[in-house]
Scaffold this motif. Structure first.
Motif, PDB file in Angstrom:
ATOM      1  N   THR A  79      45.753  -5.219  32.134  1.00 38.90           N
ATOM      2  CA  THR A  79      45.101  -6.429  31.637  1.00 38.90           C
ATOM      3  C   THR A  79      43.615  -6.398  31.977  1.00 38.90           C
ATOM      4  O   THR A  79      42.776  -6.790  31.160  1.00 38.90           O
ATOM      5  N   ALA A  80      43.276  -5.919  33.175  1.00 39.84           N
ATOM      6  CA  ALA A  80      41.869  -5.802  33.569  1.00 39.84           C
ATOM      7  C   ALA A  80      41.133  -4.846  32.629  1.00 39.84           C
ATOM      8  O   ALA A  80      39.972  -5.075  32.304  1.00 39.84           O
ATOM      9  N   HIS A  81      41.808  -3.792  32.182  1.00 40.17           N
ATOM     10  CA  HIS A  81      41.192  -2.862  31.236  1.00 40.17           C
ATOM     11  C   HIS A  81      40.909  -3.563  29.903  1.00 40.17           C
ATOM     12  O   HIS A  81      39.889  -3.333  29.270  1.00 40.17           O
ATOM     13  N   HIS A  82      41.820  -4.422  29.482  1.00 38.44           N
ATOM     14  CA  HIS A  82      41.662  -5.105  28.199  1.00 38.44           C
ATOM     15  C   HIS A  82      40.736  -6.314  28.276  1.00 38.44           C
ATOM     16  O   HIS A  82      40.100  -6.662  27.285  1.00 38.44           O
ATOM     17  N   LYS A  83      40.701  -6.969  29.406  1.00 37.07           N
ATOM     18  CA  LYS A  83      39.842  -8.155  29.567  1.00 37.07           C
ATOM     19  C   LYS A  83      39.044  -8.012  30.858  1.00 37.07           C
ATOM     20  O   LYS A  83      39.278  -8.720  31.829  1.00 37.07           O
TER      21      LYS A  83
ATOM     22  N   HIS B  95      42.380  -2.518  20.882  1.00 40.95           N
ATOM     23  CA  HIS B  95      41.501  -3.442  21.596  1.00 40.95           C
ATOM     24  C   HIS B  95      40.997  -4.586  20.720  1.00 40.95           C
ATOM     25  O   HIS B  95      40.178  -5.375  21.170  1.00 40.95           O
ATOM     26  N   ARG B  96      41.459  -4.701  19.509  1.00 36.00           N
ATOM     27  CA  ARG B  96      40.940  -5.709  18.576  1.00 36.00           C
ATOM     28  C   ARG B  96      41.165  -7.151  19.040  1.00 36.00           C
ATOM     29  O   ARG B  96      40.417  -8.025  18.651  1.00 36.00           O
ATOM     30  N   LYS B  97      42.191  -7.411  19.841  1.00 31.97           N
ATOM     31  CA  LYS B  97      42.471  -8.775  20.302  1.00 31.97           C
ATOM     32  C   LYS B  97      41.755  -9.111  21.607  1.00 31.97           C
ATOM     33  O   LYS B  97      41.884 -10.208  22.118  1.00 31.97           O
ATOM     34  N   ASP B  98      41.015  -8.168  22.154  1.00 34.39           N
ATOM     35  CA  ASP B  98      40.461  -8.325  23.503  1.00 34.39           C
ATOM     36  C   ASP B  98      39.201  -9.179  23.573  1.00 34.39           C
ATOM     37  O   ASP B  98      38.769  -9.540  24.650  1.00 34.39           O
ATOM     38  N   ASN B  99      38.579  -9.440  22.453  1.00 38.54           N
ATOM     39  CA  ASN B  99      37.354 -10.227  22.418  1.00 38.54           C
ATOM     40  C   ASN B  99      36.250  -9.570  23.252  1.00 38.54           C
ATOM     41  O   ASN B  99      35.502 -10.236  23.948  1.00 38.54           O
ATOM     42  N   LEU B 100      36.177  -8.248  23.190  1.00 36.82           N
ATOM     43  CA  LEU B 100      35.120  -7.520  23.888  1.00 36.82           C
ATOM     44  C   LEU B 100      33.830  -7.626  23.082  1.00 36.82           C
ATOM     45  O   LEU B 100      33.853  -7.660  21.857  1.00 36.82           O
ATOM     46  N   GLN B 101      32.738  -7.658  23.770  1.00 36.67           N
ATOM     47  CA  GLN B 101      31.430  -7.795  23.119  1.00 36.67           C
ATOM     48  C   GLN B 101      31.206  -6.637  22.145  1.00 36.67           C
ATOM     49  O   GLN B 101      31.408  -5.476  22.478  1.00 36.67           O
ATOM     50  N   GLY B 102      30.839  -6.982  20.932  1.00 35.57           N
ATOM     51  CA  GLY B 102      30.537  -5.966  19.933  1.00 35.57           C
ATOM     52  C   GLY B 102      31.736  -5.460  19.162  1.00 35.57           C
ATOM     53  O   GLY B 102      31.608  -4.632  18.281  1.00 35.57           O
ATOM     54  N   LEU B 103      32.924  -5.934  19.478  1.00 31.43           N
ATOM     55  CA  LEU B 103      34.136  -5.480  18.802  1.00 31.43           C
ATOM     56  C   LEU B 103      34.610  -6.576  17.862  1.00 31.43           C
ATOM     57  O   LEU B 103      34.813  -7.710  18.287  1.00 31.43           O
TER      58      LEU B 103
END
Length: 157
Positions: A131-135, A38-46
């Motif tokens: 994709t929805a899971h990742h973004k 998930h490192r490329k997902d730009n999720l908050q806190g990651l």
């Protein structure tokens, strides 16, 4: 006939195993293995990492699934138990399916031209759900933990 049914049941049961492991193990106590994915997902806190790596810690999960299937196959052949062999073949076929769809088609980790490009409506829906899971646009999107089974909304264009 019974062996073929066992193979098919094992294959489809693996979707439940993959879903539950993804939700409770990968996003749970083994998040430190899965986080690379998930490192490329730009999720908050990651922490964001855009570098392409050949292998991720997440690839260790291949062993988690492959080793039991291999043991089941070896034992099945050793004691001449064809049901065990067919169950292991079902698990292995699911693994190949998962690898082809997840790693090659969705994430393009290996470039195989005939698997990239235009896909049928089901594979397109699988891609949208993953994709929805990742973004995720909302909390429900992030809950797409399965690969082949997902909310019907992704089948719509």
């Amino acid at each position: 006939m019974v062996n073929i049914v066992l193979l098919i049941l094992a294959y489809f049961f693996m979707e439940f195993v993959a879903w539950s492991n993804h939700k409770y193990v990968m996003h749970g106590f083994l998040w430190n293995w899965h986080i690379d994915h998930h490192r490329k997902d730009n999720l908050q806190g990651l922490p964001l990492n855009t570098e392409d790596k050949l292998l991720e810690k997440n690839d260790l999960f291949f062993l988690v699934y492959a080793i039991p299937a291999i043991i089941l196959m070896i034992v099945g052949f050793s004691i001449q138990s064809m049901p065990m062999v067919f169950v292991s073949v079902g698990i292995t076929l699911y693994g190949f399916t998962y690898f082809a769809i997840h790693d090659i088609i969705i994430h393009n980790r290996i470039k195989i031209s005939f698997l990239q490009g235009k896909h049928n409506f089901f594979i397109e829906a699988v891609i949208k759900a993953h994709t929805a899971h990742h973004k995720p646009k909302n909390k429900q999107d992030f809950n797409n933990y399965g690969l082949l089974v997902f909310p019907l909304k992704f089948l719509k264009s």
